[in-house]
Design a protein around this motif. Structure first.
Motif, short mmCIF file in Angstrom:
data_model
loop_
_atom_site.label_atom_id
_atom_site.label_comp_id
_atom_site.label_asym_id
_atom_site.label_seq_id
_atom_site.Cartn_x
_atom_site.Cartn_y
_atom_site.Cartn_z
N ASP A 1 22.45 75.27 13.58
CA ASP A 1 23.15 75.22 12.30
C ASP A 1 22.26 75.76 11.18
OD1 ASP A 1 21.33 73.22 11.60
OD2 ASP A 1 22.80 71.59 11.69
N ASP A 2 22.75 75.69 9.93
CA ASP A 2 22.00 76.24 8.81
C ASP A 2 20.91 75.29 8.32
OD1 ASP A 2 23.52 74.30 7.60
OD2 ASP A 2 24.61 75.66 6.28
N ASP B 1 31.59 73.35 23.45
CA ASP B 1 31.04 74.25 22.44
C ASP B 1 31.14 73.59 21.08
OD1 ASP B 1 29.85 76.55 21.45
OD2 ASP B 1 31.74 77.65 21.25
N VAL B 2 30.30 74.05 20.14
CA VAL B 2 30.32 73.56 18.76
C VAL B 2 30.28 74.74 17.80
CG1 VAL B 2 29.27 71.33 19.27
CG2 VAL B 2 27.81 73.28 18.71
N ALA B 3 30.82 74.51 16.61
CA ALA B 3 30.76 75.49 15.52
C ALA B 3 30.49 74.72 14.23
CB ALA B 3 32.07 76.27 15.43
N LYS C 1 29.45 70.51 8.48
CA LYS C 1 30.05 69.67 9.51
C LYS C 1 30.00 70.39 10.86
CE LYS C 1 33.16 67.64 6.10
NZ LYS C 1 34.57 67.49 5.64
N VAL C 2 30.04 69.59 11.92
CA VAL C 2 30.02 70.10 13.28
C VAL C 2 31.42 69.94 13.86
CG1 VAL C 2 28.94 69.93 15.55
CG2 VAL C 2 27.64 69.32 13.50
N TYR C 3 31.98 71.03 14.37
CA TYR C 3 33.29 70.99 15.02
C TYR C 3 33.09 71.25 16.51
CZ TYR C 3 35.39 70.93 10.41
OH TYR C 3 35.74 70.56 9.14
N ALA C 4 33.60 70.33 17.33
CA ALA C 4 33.38 70.39 18.77
C ALA C 4 34.70 70.54 19.50
CB ALA C 4 32.67 69.12 19.24
N ASP D 1 18.19 81.57 14.93
CA ASP D 1 18.32 80.90 13.63
C ASP D 1 18.54 81.95 12.54
OD1 ASP D 1 18.36 78.97 11.70
OD2 ASP D 1 16.39 78.14 12.18
N SER D 2 18.96 81.47 11.37
CA SER D 2 19.19 82.37 10.24
C SER D 2 17.92 83.05 9.78
CB SER D 2 19.82 81.58 9.08
OG SER D 2 18.98 80.48 8.72
N ASP D 3 16.75 82.46 10.07
CA ASP D 3 15.49 83.09 9.70
C ASP D 3 14.96 84.03 10.77
OD1 ASP D 3 14.58 81.40 11.68
OD2 ASP D 3 13.35 80.15 10.37
N GLY D 4 15.75 84.25 11.82
CA GLY D 4 15.36 85.17 12.88
C GLY D 4 14.64 84.52 14.04
N SER D 5 14.34 83.24 13.96
CA SER D 5 13.66 82.55 15.06
C SER D 5 14.57 82.49 16.29
CB SER D 5 13.26 81.14 14.64
OG SER D 5 12.38 81.17 13.53
N ILE D 6 13.97 82.71 17.46
CA ILE D 6 14.70 82.72 18.71
C ILE D 6 14.44 81.41 19.46
CG2 ILE D 6 15.02 83.89 20.92
CD1 ILE D 6 13.95 86.44 19.56
N TYR D 7 15.52 80.79 19.93
CA TYR D 7 15.41 79.56 20.71
C TYR D 7 16.11 79.76 22.05
CZ TYR D 7 13.77 77.63 16.36
OH TYR D 7 13.04 77.41 15.22
N VAL D 8 15.46 79.28 23.09
CA VAL D 8 15.94 79.48 24.45
C VAL D 8 15.97 78.13 25.15
CG1 VAL D 8 15.42 80.53 26.68
CG2 VAL D 8 15.05 81.83 24.58
#
Length: 641
Positions: free
Chosen positions: A346-347, A386-388, A393-396, A622-629
């Protein structure tokens, strides 16, 4: 230039372009731990505490990574101990047997496991070859423990004294599932199902199956009385006693049911709608224990002093006569890590995810490493696919009730009263599995893609107002196939389908499809069928190039909406084994085995970003370009050196 060299040059120019993965500059991999820790309790029973006073609630919790976990909750002390079984990933059956032992049926390996309550350790593992599941278990008149199996639709009988196991029965017609139910006289009601639903009686005395008689009486044998929904009989073979020697619920016979699952020597229980009533010998009447919807709570037994005990999500519950609501307490032990199903960021730089089954979420703060697992987010069983994220807020989107749920992490938790998380909409029972996920459109609406109910081919796209829950369905947008991939553009929907269906084999004589649908008119602007494949999935649109990526049978395909054509430069791209992430800079990131790749969506150039310690299952940026795996249960941060 010589003639030979010129011919070689011409031949090289005619060869297909080969995509070569170029190693990137060294990247750093940092583990952020294994945050997915939700329990998935499927079975339980109340037993005496062999090492102290009071009683224990014995629970089975599924764990696909560390293995089946047995949790023993001390109901008086509100403490618990966790034991990892030597077999199984989960269990639908647990029962106390003579010799101070528990017998537990398992899946995905189809075994019986014995737990010694004096030694507090697992003692034996008994295999039933050829079967993946042994479901719920029941005791027969011969003292043996019986369990139905999958995929052979057999009945596995275990002698608790000798620990010998044998096939007691098998479906007389082709089937894959068998389940068993104990009757008061020690016979078993066996249900065979899949292709042919058959219910039969199994008699341990004869070892034979027979047809179920029309006048079969169901009920509870208690203090010599046979208590049924129609009244109380003088034993199993006796006559109806009038007036009843036991107080019965008000209303006509048939409006109540005696509860064999929670009745014990000290107390008899009835259900009547949402009401649960208790009778103890010597009391003048029935005691009301509960009169509200328990919202998916599983009841596993009762205590000697007449309390009802069960589990709802991550809590165990104690129901007493003098409390308006069940007492819900967190099961007081952390379980082992579990593989992650949804994975998004998320943001607020938090990764959100959840387990396979359990209907819970977790968040992981990528700045601090702190993580938290929620309780169940909706009343229905199953799992979050899935979530958005929208407006904090989190929508699942969840299987198996077709639920769309909103959770505001900035507000207090009150799921029991449907305040937070709150139900937004449901597309069930027609559509139940959100295989294409949930997405926020540019206009703020929620778009989700679904597979139809069990036994039905087809799917739908749901368009949901996040505030009102009003939902429009686009059913079978590319034909009667489930929607397995979905991306929402400014003026078009990009859709992938699958031949898979709930409870059915892949749809015969068809192939999966990709389509482009006008967002306003619903006109089909483009469609392609992929012969030989079974699914078009992981559909996403890149913000920088406008191109749409997808996985077709593990192969990367890229579609150009402007040209309404697929781009051929990606024919040699590495296999897609994970979620695809689009940073919005013209690249696609995904895993092939343990290697994280970056694909340039304009040129097709491939870069090997880094090799992870295990196979990549999920990727998010992420919005800052960080990659998560994510590699199954473990989350990593990938950074450039």
């Amino acid at each position: 230039m010589s003639l030979l060299r010129a011919e070689i040059l011409v031949l090289l120019c005619l060869l297909p372009v080969l995509i070569v993965a170029v190693p990137a500059a060294a990247a750093q991999v940092e583990s952020l731990g294994k945050p997915c820790r939700a329990k998935n309790v499927l079975a339980g029973t109340v037993i005496d505490n062999r090492h102290g006073d009071g009683e224990l609630l014995a629970l089975t919790s599924s764990n696909e990574e560390v293995g089946l976990e047995v949790i023993l909750v001390d109901l008086a002390a509100n403490t618990a101990e966790r034991y990892v079984a030597p077999a199984g990933s989960g269990s639908w059956g647990i029962m106390e047997i003579p010799g101070d032992r528990l017998v537990i049926s398992t899946y995905y390996d189809g075994k019986y496991v014995i737990f010694d309550l004096n030694e507090m350790a697992f003692a034996e593992v008994i295999d039933f070859p050829g079967e993946s599941y042994i479901w719920q278990i029941a005791r027969g008149s011969d003292g043996r423990v019986y369990g139905g199996t999958y995929p052979g639709a057999k009945v596995a009988a275990l002698d608790p004294e000798t620990l010998e196991i044998e096939e007691a029965a098998v479906s007389p017609e082709p089937n894959m599932y068998a389940s068993v139910e104990a009757l008061p006289d020690g016979r078993l009601l066996v249900h065979f199902r899949n292709d042919n639903l058959i219910s039969m009686l199994y008699d341990p005395a004869t070892g034979e199956l027979s047809e179920v008689p029309d006048d079969l009486r169901r009920g509870v044998l208690w203090h010599g009385y046979f208590v049924t929904a129609s009244g109380v009989y003088d034993g199993l073979e006796g006559e109806l006693i009038t007036p009843s020697p036991i107080p019965l619920p008000p209303g006509d016979p048939g409006t109540w049911t005696p509860r064999a699952d929670i009745t014990r020597e000290e107390a008899l229980f009835f259900s009547q709608g949402n009401r649960i009533l208790r009778y103890r010998e010597g009391e003048d009447g029935l005691t009301l224990m509960n009169d509200q919807d328990l919202r998916g709570m599983r009841l596993f037994g009762s205590t000697r002093d007449g309390k009802i005990v069960g589990v709802r999500g991550q809590d165990y519950a104690v129901i007493t006569a003098d409390a308006a609501d069940p007492l819900l307490r967190p099961i007081p032990v952390e379980t082992g890590p579990r593989p992650i199903l949804p994975f998004a960021i998320d943001d607020q730089h938090r990764i959100w995810g959840g387990p396979h089954f359990g209907q819970t979420l977790f968040w992981l703060d990528t700045r601090t490493g702190e993580y938290h697992n929620t309780n169940v987010i909706c009343d229905g069983g199953g799992e979050v696919y899935d979530v958005a994220f929208l407006n904090g807020k989190v929508y699942a989107a969840s299987y198996a009730g077709g639920d769309i749920t909103c959770y505001d992490p900035s507000q207090p938790w009150d799921q029991w009263n449907h305040v937070n998380p709150r139900p937004v909409a449901s597309v069930g029972p027609e559509y139940i599995r959100p295989v294409a996920g949930i997405h926020v459109a540019p206009d703020g609406m929620l778009y989700s893609g679904w597979m139809a109910r069990y036994g039905t081919y087809g799917g739908a796209i749901a368009i949901t107002d996040p505030e009102t829950g009003e939902t429009e369905l686009i059913e079978n947008p590319l034909g009667e196939q489930a929607v397995s991939g979905l991306a929402v553009g400014d003026d078009a929907l990009y859709i992938g389908t699958t031949l898979a269906a709930n409870g059915l084999a892949n749809k015969p004589d068809e192939a999966p499809r990709f389509g482009m649908l006008d967002l306003a008119t619903r006109e089909l602007l483009f469609q392609r069928t992929f012969e030989g494949a079974s699914e078009v999935a992981r559909v996403q649109q890149d913000a920088a190039t406008g191109r749409v990526v997808m996985s077709v049978g593990g192969k990367l395909h890229v579609f150009d909406p402007a040209a309404k054509a697929f781009v051929t430069e990606f024919d040699g791209a590495p296999t897609v084994n994970s979620q695809i992430a689009l940073p919005g800079d013209g690249r696609a990131l995904y895993g092939t085995g343990a290697v994280l790749h970056a694909i340039d969506l304009t040129s097709g150039a491939v870069t090997e970003v880094v090799t992870l310690p295990a196979n990549v299952t999920h990727v998010a940026v992420d919005s800052d370009g960080s990659i998560y795996v994510a590699c199954s249960s473990e989350v990593f941060r990938v950074t450039d050196d």
